[in-house]
Scaffold this active site. Structure first.
Site, mmCIF file in Angstrom:
data_model
loop_
_atom_site.group_PDB
_atom_site.id
_atom_site.type_symbol
_atom_site.label_atom_id
_atom_site.label_comp_id
_atom_site.label_asym_id
_atom_site.label_seq_id
_atom_site.Cartn_x
_atom_site.Cartn_y
_atom_site.Cartn_z
ATOM 1 N N LYS A 257 0.880 -1.186 0.000
ATOM 2 C CA LYS A 257 0.000 0.000 0.000
ATOM 3 C C LYS A 257 0.914 1.233 0.000
ATOM 4 C CE LYS A 257 -2.586 3.374 1.670
ATOM 5 N NZ LYS A 257 -1.772 4.484 1.166
ATOM 6 N N GLY B 157 6.300 5.497 8.293
ATOM 7 C CA GLY B 157 5.490 6.702 8.179
ATOM 8 C C GLY B 157 5.584 7.517 9.452
ATOM 9 N N SER B 158 4.554 8.297 9.709
ATOM 10 C CA SER B 158 4.601 9.227 10.837
ATOM 11 C C SER B 158 4.368 8.506 12.164
ATOM 12 C CB SER B 158 3.532 10.297 10.643
ATOM 13 O OG SER B 158 2.253 9.683 10.607
ATOM 14 N N THR B 159 4.842 9.124 13.222
ATOM 15 C CA THR B 159 4.633 8.566 14.564
ATOM 16 C C THR B 159 3.140 8.551 14.891
ATOM 17 O OG1 THR B 159 6.833 9.206 15.268
ATOM 18 C CG2 THR B 159 5.200 8.945 17.013
ATOM 19 N N GLY C 253 1.697 5.570 13.232
ATOM 20 C CA GLY C 253 2.275 4.405 13.925
ATOM 21 C C GLY C 253 1.504 4.095 15.203
ATOM 22 N N GLU D 61 8.597 2.067 11.528
ATOM 23 C CA GLU D 61 9.735 2.954 11.230
ATOM 24 C C GLU D 61 9.145 4.353 11.146
ATOM 25 O OE1 GLU D 61 12.898 1.846 10.899
ATOM 26 O OE2 GLU D 61 12.220 -0.187 11.281
ATOM 27 N N CYS E 172 13.540 10.846 6.809
ATOM 28 C CA CYS E 172 13.239 10.585 8.225
ATOM 29 C C CYS E 172 14.424 10.907 9.131
ATOM 30 C CB CYS E 172 12.811 9.133 8.403
ATOM 31 S SG CYS E 172 14.000 7.960 7.746
ATOM 32 N N GLU F 182 8.930 17.252 14.025
ATOM 33 C CA GLU F 182 9.577 16.839 12.778
ATOM 34 C C GLU F 182 8.998 17.704 11.663
ATOM 35 O OE1 GLU F 182 8.328 13.123 11.018
ATOM 36 O OE2 GLU F 182 10.401 12.709 10.470
HETATM 37 P P1 NAD Z 1 1.949 8.980 7.079
HETATM 38 O O1 NAD Z 1 2.068 8.334 8.401
HETATM 39 O O2 NAD Z 1 0.967 10.063 6.917
HETATM 40 O O3 NAD Z 1 1.588 7.910 5.949
HETATM 41 C C1 NAD Z 1 2.376 6.764 5.745
HETATM 42 C C2 NAD Z 1 1.527 5.693 5.098
HETATM 43 O O4 NAD Z 1 0.499 5.316 6.003
HETATM 44 C C3 NAD Z 1 0.822 6.133 3.810
HETATM 45 O O5 NAD Z 1 0.818 5.058 2.896
HETATM 46 C C4 NAD Z 1 -0.593 6.430 4.288
HETATM 47 O O6 NAD Z 1 -1.568 6.293 3.280
HETATM 48 C C5 NAD Z 1 -0.764 5.343 5.341
HETATM 49 N N1 NAD Z 1 -1.814 5.614 6.342
HETATM 50 C C6 NAD Z 1 -2.325 6.815 6.717
HETATM 51 N N2 NAD Z 1 -3.299 6.616 7.632
HETATM 52 C C7 NAD Z 1 -3.391 5.291 7.852
HETATM 53 C C8 NAD Z 1 -4.192 4.488 8.704
HETATM 54 N N3 NAD Z 1 -5.126 5.008 9.500
HETATM 55 N N4 NAD Z 1 -3.991 3.137 8.693
HETATM 56 C C9 NAD Z 1 -3.054 2.596 7.904
HETATM 57 N N5 NAD Z 1 -2.272 3.308 7.055
HETATM 58 C C10 NAD Z 1 -2.441 4.645 7.035
HETATM 59 O O7 NAD Z 1 3.428 9.446 6.692
HETATM 60 P P2 NAD Z 1 3.885 10.284 5.451
HETATM 61 O O8 NAD Z 1 3.455 11.686 5.688
HETATM 62 O O9 NAD Z 1 3.476 9.581 4.206
HETATM 63 O O10 NAD Z 1 5.478 10.159 5.538
HETATM 64 C C11 NAD Z 1 6.256 10.987 6.309
HETATM 65 C C12 NAD Z 1 6.598 10.329 7.626
HETATM 66 O O11 NAD Z 1 7.254 9.083 7.390
HETATM 67 C C13 NAD Z 1 7.571 11.163 8.439
HETATM 68 O O12 NAD Z 1 7.152 11.171 9.771
HETATM 69 C C14 NAD Z 1 8.884 10.401 8.303
HETATM 70 O O13 NAD Z 1 9.790 10.578 9.349
HETATM 71 C C15 NAD Z 1 8.400 8.990 8.237
HETATM 72 N N6 NAD Z 1 9.446 8.131 7.678
HETATM 73 C C16 NAD Z 1 10.125 7.303 8.521
HETATM 74 C C17 NAD Z 1 11.159 6.513 8.027
HETATM 75 C C18 NAD Z 1 11.928 5.583 8.933
HETATM 76 O O14 NAD Z 1 12.598 4.703 8.409
HETATM 77 N N7 NAD Z 1 11.861 5.736 10.226
HETATM 78 C C19 NAD Z 1 11.483 6.566 6.671
HETATM 79 C C20 NAD Z 1 10.771 7.429 5.847
HETATM 80 C C21 NAD Z 1 9.735 8.212 6.362
#
Ligand code: NAD
Length: 502
Positions: A200, A253-255, A258, A275, A309, A406
């Site tokens: 996804k 993705g975002s905390t 998560g 992550e 990130c 962040e």
């Molecule tokens: P996000 O958390 O908004 O989205 C990430 C993914 O989760 C997307 O595919 C989104 O569609 C999906 N998502 C959103 N809501 C969801 C839900 N309720 N249930 C399941 N999935 C859902 O993050 P973003 O804005 O796309 O990315 C930026 C973030 O990712 C930043 O916080 C960045 O630090 C983090 N990131 C972390 C790493 C790492 O390795 N630690 C690497 C890259 C990015």
């Protein structure tokens, strides 16, 4: 000087062919399907419509999970010899390599990043992931164990061994900053372990995922082993996170999301790797090699326009070189050329969309209002609203949002410090613990600081270096578990004990 964005078009036949489709499909159980519900994806540099994608929801999530569960135990996949699985992973790497120019062009157009970042950083990283885990597919083994406790009847012996089995159906949910690389970092170990996957991608950047899955099909993956669902996080993402037949979510993705997935996982106690976000410090000591440090830290924060990130967003500089460093660092930031990712003259592309650029501007403006000084940048382009200039802030305090949140944009804060104890306390004053870097010529200082900073990765005299062998994960609110290497593979495997009386 007036800022202009040169219009850029892809050159490869492959990228043009993908973009000429009226709607991009999803992939479920080996079948490519165009859904009637769609959503748009735009070129962040120009705001122009790039493509339309199928918008999957609960029904497609149910179908994909069912297909993935069927394939998990099907003879084509469960019965595949490790050497065949190895060859499949290697073939996927070869196909990504053969199509790397086209994939890099699609990534630039969809995400905004520069061609150099996409082609030579991320595509090469994705290829390396599949080659690394291809080698592991023939090396998964358990242990034989002699138990220490006896069992009746007397005279019999207990023998035991362990098996390493795939964890099951994996939902691989990835963000928009490095779409294909993040997907590869999940699919390569998952397939190596014998899992089946539903990918996804983020709704902002799903284009390379479609092409990537076509290459996986071309490589010969059995139907249903990999499935692709494009769509929104709160719809199809949520459906996968809460699904009782998904065994594991591998999330980057975002905390905030998560934390949400932690709640969703309760339904079947699914396994989670998270992550998440970061606010990584770079610690620059008086004896650092100044030229190396200025360019290395600048890359650490400004690469991919700060949408990384591990971005070196909090920079702590020892007082003896603070003024000199600040001047050179601001000059470097100011010299970076912004433009379309496909323009060979660009060093930085736009942010992923205008909404995100507004968010970055709001945090910087709030910092400015509470006393932060802008050494350079701090502006958004009115006519090109996704572009935000590389920004360096000084006179910041630990309580400001620019120091705590962040930002995920090209924004660095500079803070002076006097000694090592002080900077360790400053560096650790964050909810995050993803990464850090230490810049010094003093070996003892490097090792001492490296041990004291609470972060999943600490670099010395470099920043943002990754390789598939090196575990990558976060402490504190930066996540659970690691990706890469043998530790990363463990997340996709269960240990089963088989115990017998002989
Ligand atoms: P996000 O958390 O908004 O989205 C990430 C993914 O989760 C997307 O595919 C989104 O569609 C999906 N998502 C959103 N809501 C969801 C839900 N309720 N249930 C399941 N999935 C859902 O993050 P973003 O804005 O796309 O990315 C930026 C973030 O990712 C930043 O916080 C960045 O630090 C983090 N990131 C972390 C790493 C790492 O390795 N630690 C690497 C890259 C990015």
């Amino acid at each position: 000087m007036t800022f202009t964005v040169k219009p850029c078009a892809p050159k490869t036949v492959g990228a043009k062919a993908v973009l000429s489709r009226p709607v991009q499909p999803v992939w479920i159980g080996g079948e490519w399907r165009i859904l009637s519900d769609t959503f748009d994806s735009h070129d962040p540099a120009t705001g122009e419509l790039l493509t339309r994608l199928s918008r999957a929801g609960q029904a497609e999530a149910d179908q994909a999970v069912e297909a993935a569960n069927r394939s998990l135990i099907g003879a084509d996949w469960a019965g595949m010899l490790p050497a065949t699985r190895q060859a499949l992973l290697w073939k996927i790497a070869d196909l990504i390599e053969a199509h790397a120019d086209e994939l890099a062009e699609l990534e630039c157009l969809d995400q905004g990043k520069t061609y150099a970042t996409a082609r030579f950083g991320e595509l090469n990283g994705a290829i390396a992931q599949f080659r690394y885990y291809a080698g592991y597919a023939t090396k998964l083994s358990g242990q034989t164990i002699t138990p220490s406790i006896g069992y009746a009847p007397a005279g019999k012996q207990v023998m035991a061994y362990t098996r390493r089995e795939p964890v099951g159906v994996v939902a691989a949910i990835v963000p928009w900053n490095s779409p294909l690389l993040m997907a590869a970092m999940k699919l390569a170990p998952a397939l190596c372990a014998g899992c089946t996957v539903i990918l996804k991608p983020a709704e902002e950047t799903s284009l390379t995922a479609v092409r990537f899955c076509e290459l996986i099909e071309q490589a010969g993956a059995p139907a249903g082993v990999v499935n692709l669902l494009t769509g929104f996080g709160h719809e199809v993402g949520e459906a996968l996170g809460t699904h009782p037949d998904v065994a594991k979510v591998a999330f980057t993705g975002s905390t905030e999301i998560g934390r949400r997935l932690l709640g969703s996982a309760q339904v079947n106690l699914k396994k989670l790797t998270l992550e998440l976000g970061g606010k990584s410090p770079a610690i620059v000591m008086n004896d650092a090699d100044l030229d190396l440090t200025v360019s290395g830290v600048a890359r650490g924060i400004f690469a991919n326009s700060g949408q990384v990130c591990v971005a070196a967003s909090r920079i702590y500089v020892q007082r003896g070189i603070y003024d000199h460093f600040a001047q050179k660092f601001a000059e470097t930031a100011q010299s970076l050329r912004l433009g379309h990712g496909l323009d060979p003259d660009s060093e930085l592309g736009p942010l992923v969309n205008a909404g995100h650029a507004r968010h970055v501007a709001d945090i910087v403006d709030a910092g400015r209002a509470s006393g932060a000084e802008v050494l350079t940048g701090g502006t958004r382009e009115a006519d090109h609203p996704s572009f935000y200039h590389p920004t360096v802030l000084t006179n910041v305090r630990p309580d400001m949002a620019v120091m705590r949140e962040e930002i995920f944009g090209p924004v660095a804060t500079l803070t002076p410090f006097d000694d090592a104890d002080e900077v360790v306390a400053m560096a650790n004053d964050t909810q995050y613990g993803l990464a850090a870097s230490v810049w010094t010529e003093n070996l003892s200082a490097a090792h001492r600081l490296g041990a004291q900073v609470r972060a999943g990765t600490v670099w010395v005299n470099c920043h943002s270096y990754f390789s598939p062998e090196l575990p990558k994960g976060g402490m504190k609110a930066s996540g659970w578990g690691v990706e890469n290497g043998a530790f990363g593979l463990d997340n996709y495997l269960e240990n089963k004990t088989v115990c017998m009386l002989v």
